[in-house]
Design a protein around this motif. Structure first.
Motif, PDB file in Angstrom:
ATOM      1  N   ILE A   1      72.996 -16.771  66.862  1.00  0.00           N
ATOM      2  CA  ILE A   1      72.810 -16.517  68.481  1.00  0.00           C
ATOM      3  C   ILE A   1      74.093 -16.761  69.255  1.00  0.00           C
ATOM      4  N   GLN A   2      75.267 -17.172  68.595  1.00  0.00           N
ATOM      5  CA  GLN A   2      76.471 -17.452  68.955  1.00  0.00           C
ATOM      6  C   GLN A   2      77.725 -17.596  68.166  1.00  0.00           C
ATOM      7  N   SER A   3      78.704 -16.988  68.371  1.00  0.00           N
ATOM      8  CA  SER A   3      79.893 -16.879  67.274  1.00  0.00           C
ATOM      9  C   SER A   3      81.073 -17.370  67.935  1.00  0.00           C
ATOM     10  N   TYR A   4      82.056 -18.211  67.526  1.00  0.00           N
ATOM     11  CA  TYR A   4      83.206 -18.585  68.016  1.00  0.00           C
ATOM     12  C   TYR A   4      84.196 -18.505  67.021  1.00  0.00           C
ATOM     13  N   VAL A   5      85.234 -17.789  67.532  1.00  0.00           N
ATOM     14  CA  VAL A   5      86.397 -17.325  66.510  1.00  0.00           C
ATOM     15  C   VAL A   5      87.530 -18.155  66.639  1.00  0.00           C
ATOM     16  N   SER A   6      88.068 -18.550  65.592  1.00  0.00           N
ATOM     17  CA  SER A   6      89.340 -19.460  65.597  1.00  0.00           C
ATOM     18  C   SER A   6      90.714 -18.896  66.287  1.00  0.00           C
ATOM     19  N   HIS A   7      91.144 -19.439  67.370  1.00  0.00           N
ATOM     20  CA  HIS A   7      92.051 -19.149  67.996  1.00  0.00           C
ATOM     21  C   HIS A   7      93.424 -18.631  67.300  1.00  0.00           C
ATOM     22  N   SER A   8      93.477 -19.324  66.203  1.00  0.00           N
ATOM     23  CA  SER A   8      94.761 -18.977  65.436  1.00  0.00           C
ATOM     24  C   SER A   8      94.656 -17.888  64.154  1.00  0.00           C
ATOM     25  N   TYR A   9      93.096 -17.508  64.141  1.00  0.00           N
ATOM     26  CA  TYR A   9      92.690 -16.737  62.888  1.00  0.00           C
ATOM     27  C   TYR A   9      92.991 -17.153  61.670  1.00  0.00           C
ATOM     28  N   ASP A  10      92.531 -18.664  61.486  1.00  0.00           N
ATOM     29  CA  ASP A  10      92.503 -19.218  60.358  1.00  0.00           C
ATOM     30  C   ASP A  10      91.220 -19.561  59.849  1.00  0.00           C
ATOM     31  N   TYR A  11      91.023 -19.677  58.234  1.00  0.00           N
ATOM     32  CA  TYR A  11      89.906 -20.091  57.917  1.00  0.00           C
ATOM     33  C   TYR A  11      89.131 -21.185  58.631  1.00  0.00           C
ATOM     34  N   MET A  12      87.907 -21.295  58.734  1.00  0.00           N
ATOM     35  CA  MET A  12      87.350 -22.271  59.120  1.00  0.00           C
ATOM     36  C   MET A  12      86.855 -23.025  58.006  1.00  0.00           C
ATOM     37  N   CYS A  13      86.991 -24.244  57.902  1.00  0.00           N
ATOM     38  CA  CYS A  13      86.858 -25.055  56.491  1.00  0.00           C
ATOM     39  C   CYS A  13      85.483 -25.917  56.386  1.00  0.00           C
ATOM     40  N   ASP A  14      85.056 -26.414  57.752  1.00  0.00           N
ATOM     41  CA  ASP A  14      83.945 -27.303  57.891  1.00  0.00           C
ATOM     42  C   ASP A  14      83.367 -27.412  59.271  1.00  0.00           C
ATOM     43  N   VAL A  15      82.004 -27.696  59.297  1.00  0.00           N
ATOM     44  CA  VAL A  15      81.421 -27.857  60.632  1.00  0.00           C
ATOM     45  C   VAL A  15      80.410 -28.872  60.316  1.00  0.00           C
ATOM     46  N   GLN A  16      80.239 -29.983  61.275  1.00  0.00           N
ATOM     47  CA  GLN A  16      79.124 -30.907  61.455  1.00  0.00           C
ATOM     48  C   GLN A  16      78.951 -31.277  62.630  1.00  0.00           C
TER      49      GLN A  16
END
Length: 205
Positions: free
Chosen positions: A85-100
């Motif tokens: 329902i929503q997507s957030y893109v890394s401002h630096s265009y780097d891999y996102m490694c974890d979310v909690q």
């Protein structure tokens, strides 16, 4: 998985005569992840149970977070739709490694980015802008510059939600959160759900 799909194993309901479990695959094509999912976080279910739809809890307790090598963190509501329902893109265009998700704050979550920055989001305040600013919090600078810095591998909250452990290649950092961030304010869970409903991301209860 490595192709960006989410596999959910749903146990049989109490009313079912079969003991067979159902595997539901959330594969939303272009709306989903491109490439490997690196982190997934669900919420602690309420003690009172809750209303299930499509094998998942309705309401805020059924919200799921994922992140991946496609630079994005995604918010899902599987009780309502197979698509994020929503997507957030890394401002630096780097891999996102974890979310909690925070274990104590209903609308707060943290992200770990491949560029070494930590992000905080409160969906009751905004579903578009992070609390930590667009650049996040560089862990090497926040902790005094020790270690090599670089990619953040994993993050874990303390049970009281007042601190968070952040691991990178050679260090484990423990960061404390201010009361203003860690402590949930009145009705923040309702505010988050109202924000999502007002944007048409989920339907009315």
């Amino acid at each position: 998985d490595e192709s960006g799909k989410i596999h959910a194993v749903i146990p049989p309901s109490d009313k079912s005569s079969s003991s067979k479990r159902t595997v539901r695959v959330l594969d939303s094509g272009e709306d989903g992840h491109f490439g490997m999912i690196t982190g997934l976080s669900t919420k602690v279910p309420p003690k009172s149970g809750g209303h299930l739809a499509r094998g998942f809890l309705r309401g805020s307790s059924g919200l799921v977070l994922t992140c991946g090598v496609d630079w994005t963190t995604k918010l899902w509501a599987p009780a309502y739709t197979d698509k994020p329902i929503q997507s957030y893109v890394s401002h630096s265009y780097d891999y996102m490694c974890d979310v909690q998700w925070s274990p104590t704050h209903p609308s707060l979550f943290a992200t770990a980015c491949g560029n070494g920055s930590l992000g905080f989001w409160n969906l009751a305040s905004s579903i578009d802008e992070p609390l930590s600013g667009s650049n996040g919090i560089p862990i090497k600078e926040a902790t005094g510059g020790g270690g090599e810095g670089g990619v953040l591998n994993k993050i874990r909250w303390s049970s009281d939600g007042r601190s968070i452990a952040v691991a990178n290649s050679d260090r484990l950092h423990i960061l404390g959160l201010s009361e203003d961030v860690a402590r949930p304010k009145e009705n923040e869970e309702s505010k988050m759900m109202n924000n999502l409903k007002s944007r048409g991301f989920i339907d009315e209860e």
